[in-house]
Design an enzyme around this catalytic site. Structure first.
Site, PDB file in Angstrom:
ATOM      1  N   LYS A  84       3.213   6.285   6.277  1.00 22.01           N
ATOM      2  CA  LYS A  84       2.379   5.092   6.127  1.00 22.01           C
ATOM      3  C   LYS A  84       1.982   4.471   7.462  1.00 22.01           C
ATOM      4  O   LYS A  84       1.414   3.386   7.496  1.00 22.01           O
ATOM      5  CB  LYS A  84       3.092   4.055   5.266  1.00 22.01           C
ATOM      6  CG  LYS A  84       3.255   4.488   3.812  1.00 22.01           C
ATOM      7  CD  LYS A  84       3.764   3.320   2.996  1.00 22.01           C
ATOM      8  CE  LYS A  84       4.285   3.766   1.652  1.00 22.01           C
ATOM      9  NZ  LYS A  84       4.897   2.638   0.939  1.00 22.01           N
ATOM     10  N   PRO A 132       0.843  -1.207   0.000  1.00 18.87           N
ATOM     11  CA  PRO A 132       0.000   0.000   0.000  1.00 18.87           C
ATOM     12  C   PRO A 132       0.875   1.253   0.000  1.00 18.87           C
ATOM     13  O   PRO A 132       1.826   1.346   0.766  1.00 18.87           O
ATOM     14  CB  PRO A 132      -0.784  -0.099   1.322  1.00 18.87           C
ATOM     15  CG  PRO A 132      -0.599  -1.489   1.812  1.00 18.87           C
ATOM     16  CD  PRO A 132       0.668  -2.002   1.209  1.00 18.87           C
ATOM     17  N   GLU A 133       0.580   2.166  -0.898  1.00 17.95           N
ATOM     18  CA  GLU A 133       1.276   3.448  -0.880  1.00 17.95           C
ATOM     19  C   GLU A 133       0.451   4.434  -0.055  1.00 17.95           C
ATOM     20  O   GLU A 133      -0.663   4.124   0.362  1.00 17.95           O
ATOM     21  CB  GLU A 133       1.475   3.944  -2.320  1.00 17.95           C
ATOM     22  CG  GLU A 133       2.387   3.033  -3.134  1.00 17.95           C
ATOM     23  CD  GLU A 133       3.725   3.661  -3.471  1.00 17.95           C
ATOM     24  OE1 GLU A 133       4.107   4.669  -2.856  1.00 17.95           O
ATOM     25  OE2 GLU A 133       4.387   3.125  -4.375  1.00 17.95           O
ATOM     26  N   ARG A 151      15.371  -2.061  -6.983  1.00 15.26           N
ATOM     27  CA  ARG A 151      14.115  -1.925  -7.708  1.00 15.26           C
ATOM     28  C   ARG A 151      14.416  -1.272  -9.046  1.00 15.26           C
ATOM     29  O   ARG A 151      15.510  -1.426  -9.565  1.00 15.26           O
ATOM     30  CB  ARG A 151      13.113  -1.104  -6.876  1.00 15.26           C
ATOM     31  CG  ARG A 151      12.594  -1.933  -5.696  1.00 15.26           C
ATOM     32  CD  ARG A 151      11.541  -1.211  -4.914  1.00 15.26           C
ATOM     33  NE  ARG A 151      12.127  -0.149  -4.078  1.00 15.26           N
ATOM     34  CZ  ARG A 151      11.427   0.611  -3.262  1.00 15.26           C
ATOM     35  NH1 ARG A 151      10.133   0.447  -3.178  1.00 15.26           N
ATOM     36  NH2 ARG A 151      12.008   1.537  -2.538  1.00 15.26           N
ATOM     37  N   ARG A 167       0.891 -11.812   4.767  1.00 15.50           N
ATOM     38  CA  ARG A 167       2.335 -12.007   4.859  1.00 15.50           C
ATOM     39  C   ARG A 167       2.914 -11.538   6.191  1.00 15.50           C
ATOM     40  O   ARG A 167       4.041 -11.872   6.524  1.00 15.50           O
ATOM     41  CB  ARG A 167       3.009 -11.295   3.687  1.00 15.50           C
ATOM     42  CG  ARG A 167       2.520 -11.859   2.350  1.00 15.50           C
ATOM     43  CD  ARG A 167       3.092 -11.105   1.179  1.00 15.50           C
ATOM     44  NE  ARG A 167       4.523 -11.298   1.069  1.00 15.50           N
ATOM     45  CZ  ARG A 167       5.292 -10.660   0.195  1.00 15.50           C
ATOM     46  NH1 ARG A 167       4.755  -9.787  -0.620  1.00 15.50           N
ATOM     47  NH2 ARG A 167       6.589 -10.883   0.161  1.00 15.50           N
ATOM     48  N   ARG A 197      21.794  18.173   0.696  1.00 15.98           N
ATOM     49  CA  ARG A 197      22.143  16.765   0.490  1.00 15.98           C
ATOM     50  C   ARG A 197      22.733  16.514  -0.893  1.00 15.98           C
ATOM     51  O   ARG A 197      22.090  16.808  -1.893  1.00 15.98           O
ATOM     52  CB  ARG A 197      20.904  15.882   0.661  1.00 15.98           C
ATOM     53  CG  ARG A 197      20.478  15.900   2.090  1.00 15.98           C
ATOM     54  CD  ARG A 197      19.420  14.891   2.368  1.00 15.98           C
ATOM     55  NE  ARG A 197      19.058  15.057   3.766  1.00 15.98           N
ATOM     56  CZ  ARG A 197      18.817  14.067   4.600  1.00 15.98           C
ATOM     57  NH1 ARG A 197      18.879  12.833   4.175  1.00 15.98           N
ATOM     58  NH2 ARG A 197      18.499  14.297   5.848  1.00 15.98           N
ATOM     59  N   HIS A 222      -7.006 -14.726   6.609  1.00 12.47           N
ATOM     60  CA  HIS A 222      -5.787 -14.269   7.273  1.00 12.47           C
ATOM     61  C   HIS A 222      -6.089 -13.268   8.381  1.00 12.47           C
ATOM     62  O   HIS A 222      -5.294 -12.366   8.643  1.00 12.47           O
ATOM     63  CB  HIS A 222      -4.837 -13.665   6.236  1.00 12.47           C
ATOM     64  CG  HIS A 222      -4.475 -14.631   5.149  1.00 12.47           C
ATOM     65  ND1 HIS A 222      -3.696 -15.748   5.378  1.00 12.47           N
ATOM     66  CD2 HIS A 222      -4.804 -14.683   3.837  1.00 12.47           C
ATOM     67  CE1 HIS A 222      -3.558 -16.423   4.255  1.00 12.47           C
ATOM     68  NE2 HIS A 222      -4.210 -15.806   3.298  1.00 12.47           N
TER      69      HIS A 222
END
Ligand SMILES: [Zn+2]
Length: 300
Positions: free
Chosen positions: A61, A2-3, A273, A121, A163, A95
């Site tokens: 999140k 989930p974003e 990724r 999971r 940065r 689950h």
């Protein structure tokens, strides 16, 4: 996974359906989702039983539900977690890991409503944050997200320009800005027409404000698409919003024409990724030799 917009959908669902309810009973059906509550599942249940849920808040999140005790239930959905508000008569999900039976604020007794933590999971989990009603100390280091009304744009610009790392890496750094995952970072950078390897120290404030505006557009669009079930009793996050299929400009579109200029979208490896970008709209930073011996290269 989930974003942020999906997590915000869950927060709104909780706000609509569980605020003002009392936790009548807690059933921990699997120890793993409460593993971060070090005192154990029984203590977890004891701290929450008979407490009143007084809010539903979010930082990045992470979700937390403040309680009338001043503590909070802290939740992270991990990769596959769901928080569902269900009638008690609904069959258990395969689950189902933790069940909260909910009653009215005024008195005891279940009203046939349950808050269920379902997670296949089990990377996600729940814990009790002592004194965490206002902001759980466990997540105080996480920066606000661009959709947060209190997000400080000037602070983001100042910190980013200090940065010497790529802007995409900075966008994924939860201590600078939270809630921008891999997909949203790529989409925001495409909209802002900036390559993810451009160094924070080399970006102008106007460019960084463009990135923020783009991130907000992407997230708002995802929220609109994912928000159709706000008012349904069933609050669901499955990690795959329909938005991903319909509205992505670069992510997952390797070799397909850029929606802006028609150039083929490129994919490169990025932190285990992928990063997707348009090589024309988002030119990579120029690279010069770091030394006469050519021992390294430095993006400029
Ligand atoms: Zn392009």
């Amino acid at each position: 996974m989930p974003e942020l917009p999906e997590v915000e959908v869950v927060r709104r669902g909780l706000e609509a359906h569980v605020i003002g309810r009392r936790i009548v009973q807690v059933e921990v059906r699997h120890p793993r989702p409460v593993r971060r509550h070090l005192a154990g599942a029984d203590d977890f249940a004891a701290l929450l039983t008979d407490r009143l849920l007084v809010g539903a808040r979010r930082r990045g999140k992470y979700l937390w539900m403040p309680l009338d005790s001043g503590d909070a239930v802290l939740a992270h959905l991990g990769r596959s977690g769901q928080l569902l508000v269900q009638p008690a008569r609904a069959p258990d999900e395969r689950h189902l890991r933790v069940r909260f039976s909910l009653g009215h604020a005024a008195g005891p007794g279940p009203t046939g409503l349950e808050l269920r933590f379902v997670d296949q999971r089990m990377f996600g989990g729940l814990s009790v944050s002592p004194g965490g009603a206002e902001l759980p100390p466990e997540i105080a280091h996480i920066a606000r997200d661009p959709m947060d009304p209190l997000f400080d744009d000037d602070l983001f610009v100042r910190r980013t320009r200090r940065r010497a790392s790529g802007i995409k890496r900075i966008l994924l750094d939860q201590t600078v800005v939270s809630g921008v995952g891999n997909i949203y970072a790529d989409e925001a950078l495409w909209r802002a027409q900036l390559h993810g390897d451009r160094l924070g120290t080399r970006l102008r404030p106007t460019e960084l404000r463009r990135v923020l505006a783009a991130a907000r557009e992407v997230m708002a669009a995802a929220l609109r698409e994912g928000g159709t079930s706000f008012d349904a009793l069933y609050v669901n996050v499955n990690g795959e919003s329909g938005y991903f299929d319909r509205s992505l400009h670069v992510y997952g579109r390797e070799g397909r024409p850029c929606d802006r200029c028609g150039t083929a979208i490129r994919r490169v490896a990025f932190m285990n990724r992928s990063s997707y970008f348009c090589p024309r709209c988002q030119p990579p930073p120029r690279v010069r030799r770091a030394s006469a011996t050519g021992s390294g290269t430095v993006p400029v």
